[in-house]
Design an enzyme around this catalytic site. Sequence first.
Site, PDB file in Angstrom:
ATOM      1  N   ASP A  73       0.886  -1.330  -0.098  1.00  0.00           N
ATOM      2  CA  ASP A  73       0.007   0.015  -0.012  1.00  0.00           C
ATOM      3  C   ASP A  73       0.905   1.217   0.126  1.00  0.00           C
ATOM      4  O   ASP A  73       0.570   2.330  -0.711  1.00  0.00           O
ATOM      5  CB  ASP A  73      -0.806   0.006   1.195  1.00  0.00           C
ATOM      6  CG  ASP A  73      -2.191  -0.973   1.058  1.00  0.00           C
ATOM      7  OD1 ASP A  73      -2.299  -1.270   0.004  1.00  0.00           O
ATOM      8  OD2 ASP A  73      -2.622  -1.281   2.154  1.00  0.00           O
ATOM      9  N   GLY A  74       2.013   1.068   0.542  1.00  0.00           N
ATOM     10  CA  GLY A  74       2.883   2.352   0.669  1.00  0.00           C
ATOM     11  C   GLY A  74       3.388   2.717  -0.884  1.00  0.00           C
ATOM     12  O   GLY A  74       3.531   3.945  -1.002  1.00  0.00           O
ATOM     13  N   ARG A 175      -6.285  19.681  23.446  1.00  0.00           N
ATOM     14  CA  ARG A 175      -4.947  19.344  24.097  1.00  0.00           C
ATOM     15  C   ARG A 175      -4.755  17.684  23.885  1.00  0.00           C
ATOM     16  O   ARG A 175      -5.493  16.735  24.408  1.00  0.00           O
ATOM     17  CB  ARG A 175      -5.115  19.493  25.537  1.00  0.00           C
ATOM     18  CG  ARG A 175      -4.890  21.126  25.633  1.00  0.00           C
ATOM     19  CD  ARG A 175      -4.928  21.472  27.256  1.00  0.00           C
ATOM     20  NE  ARG A 175      -4.954  22.753  27.535  1.00  0.00           N
ATOM     21  CZ  ARG A 175      -5.872  23.468  27.913  1.00  0.00           C
ATOM     22  NH1 ARG A 175      -7.060  23.048  27.739  1.00  0.00           N
ATOM     23  NH2 ARG A 175      -5.688  24.840  28.173  1.00  0.00           N
ATOM     24  N   THR A 188      -8.737   2.705   6.864  1.00  0.00           N
ATOM     25  CA  THR A 188      -8.410   1.424   7.518  1.00  0.00           C
ATOM     26  C   THR A 188      -6.840   1.483   7.772  1.00  0.00           C
ATOM     27  O   THR A 188      -6.239   0.446   8.016  1.00  0.00           O
ATOM     28  CB  THR A 188      -8.735   0.489   6.482  1.00  0.00           C
ATOM     29  OG1 THR A 188      -8.300   0.793   5.218  1.00  0.00           O
ATOM     30  CG2 THR A 188     -10.233   0.292   6.351  1.00  0.00           C
ATOM     31  N   ALA A 189      -6.231   2.717   7.940  1.00  0.00           N
ATOM     32  CA  ALA A 189      -4.722   2.640   8.166  1.00  0.00           C
ATOM     33  C   ALA A 189      -4.605   3.369   9.570  1.00  0.00           C
ATOM     34  O   ALA A 189      -4.986   2.955  10.453  1.00  0.00           O
ATOM     35  CB  ALA A 189      -3.970   3.622   7.095  1.00  0.00           C
ATOM     36  N   TYR A 190      -3.828   4.552   9.636  1.00  0.00           N
ATOM     37  CA  TYR A 190      -3.530   4.945  10.562  1.00  0.00           C
ATOM     38  C   TYR A 190      -4.721   5.240  11.761  1.00  0.00           C
ATOM     39  O   TYR A 190      -4.631   5.137  12.961  1.00  0.00           O
ATOM     40  CB  TYR A 190      -2.425   6.105  10.794  1.00  0.00           C
ATOM     41  CG  TYR A 190      -1.645   6.484  11.697  1.00  0.00           C
ATOM     42  CD1 TYR A 190      -1.300   5.824  12.868  1.00  0.00           C
ATOM     43  CD2 TYR A 190      -1.016   7.892  11.740  1.00  0.00           C
ATOM     44  CE1 TYR A 190      -0.813   6.464  14.069  1.00  0.00           C
ATOM     45  CE2 TYR A 190      -0.408   8.234  12.963  1.00  0.00           C
ATOM     46  CZ  TYR A 190      -0.308   7.538  14.092  1.00  0.00           C
ATOM     47  OH  TYR A 190       0.822   7.748  14.992  1.00  0.00           O
TER      48      TYR A 190
END
Length: 293
Positions: A73-74, A175, A188-190
């Site tokens: 994916d990258g 904050r 669906t990633a980070y």
Amino acid sequence: MNKIFQTIGLIGKPNHEGANQTLNQLHNFLLNRGYHLLVEERVAKQLPICCSEVASRSEIGKKADLAIVVGGDGNMLGAAREFSGHDVAVIGVNRGNLGFLTDLHPDDFEEPLSKVLDGEFITEHRFLLEAELIRDGRTLEIHRAMNEVVIHQGKVAHMLEMDVYVDDNFMLGLRADGLILSTPTGSTAYSLSGGGPILTPDLEAIAMVPMYPHTLSSRPTVLNGKSQVRIKFAPQNRSDSMISCDSHIPITVQAGDEVIVRQHPQRLRLIHPTDYNYFEVLRKKLGWGSTLF
């Protein structure tokens, strides 16, 4: 019979033996079918190929009708940032880990790819985000992301203070250790790791996910995809912060800066085999259970 795609670009994963093997197989398969091929310059020198043009990603975006990306994916994200500015269709062969964006299997790509080349495919247009850094009223940098824009501290475990505005309406003072702004593709990633929602790719939406907020009332929020999010960084932030787009392109942010995140005006044309099913992909990649009855 006229070909739907005349010129095909091959994008690889440098110094990856498996990806190079698949690229070589793809090259021979497509060359035998009479396609004009553009091989990405970063990997061309690592392959035993001839009779094909070597090109940069930018040149492939301008000249190719179809780009086949071999890797994870990258690699697809990097290609997406480049190709979203061009009218080129993109499909992926998975040589990575999860592979949410890469449909074709490296050991069994010929039959499904042949059908795609014959015009049997599904088309999606995935939107990207862009992040604009503003300092003292001047735009310093603008970068795009297919998965997410992440605002975070350059140092470990330092709290950030920021005010968040949506379409010029004040939303909240935050904050937290950071903030994730995700597309449906990136949900669906980070964003998912940070507790964000899964958004189906057809949604026009942006997920906003605070990272370790210092109040329990700061929750993930789904915004209209056309929204403009403005983040103002508190003057008292103790150290420089960072913005990253798809975990690449780090941008340093100083206290008092502003960042605007919005949809990028151009989209990525992603194509899939006709048997593609997004929920089947989720079941396989996330280990969801099968039907109960």
